[in-house]
Design an enzyme around this catalytic site. Sequence first.
Site: not given
Length: 109
Positions: A31, A34
Site C-alpha cells: 500500500c 501506508c
Amino acid sequence: MYQPEEHSNQELQNFIEAPGRHIVFLSAEWCGDCKVIKPFVQAIRDQVEKTADWMDADRDQNLDWASQFGLKGIPAFVLFENGQKIDQIGHGERLTPKQITEWYENTLK
C-alpha cells in the site's frame, strides 16, 4: 520506519474483545499510502498508548477479520472499546499524522 507486527485473526479478535480501549492499525506492505504514513506511525502509537492498547493488522493476512468489520480501505486506524467497534479513520485515502491524532483526541471527548 515503523514495522507493523504480524498477528493472527484470533489474536486480533482476542485483543479487541478484552476490556478497555484498543486501536488497530490496518495496513499492507504493498500500500503506497501506508508507506507514506509509516514514518509517523511510531509517534502516533506512542501518543495513543497513553490511553489505549495498540495492535497492528495486515489487510491481506487478516482479511477475514477485517471483513467482519467492513474494513476495506487502508491505511486505517480503528478504535474498539470493550469488544465494540467505535470509530475509524481511513478508508483508502492518504492520511496525515495531524488528522489521525485529532481524530483520536476527538474520540476521547
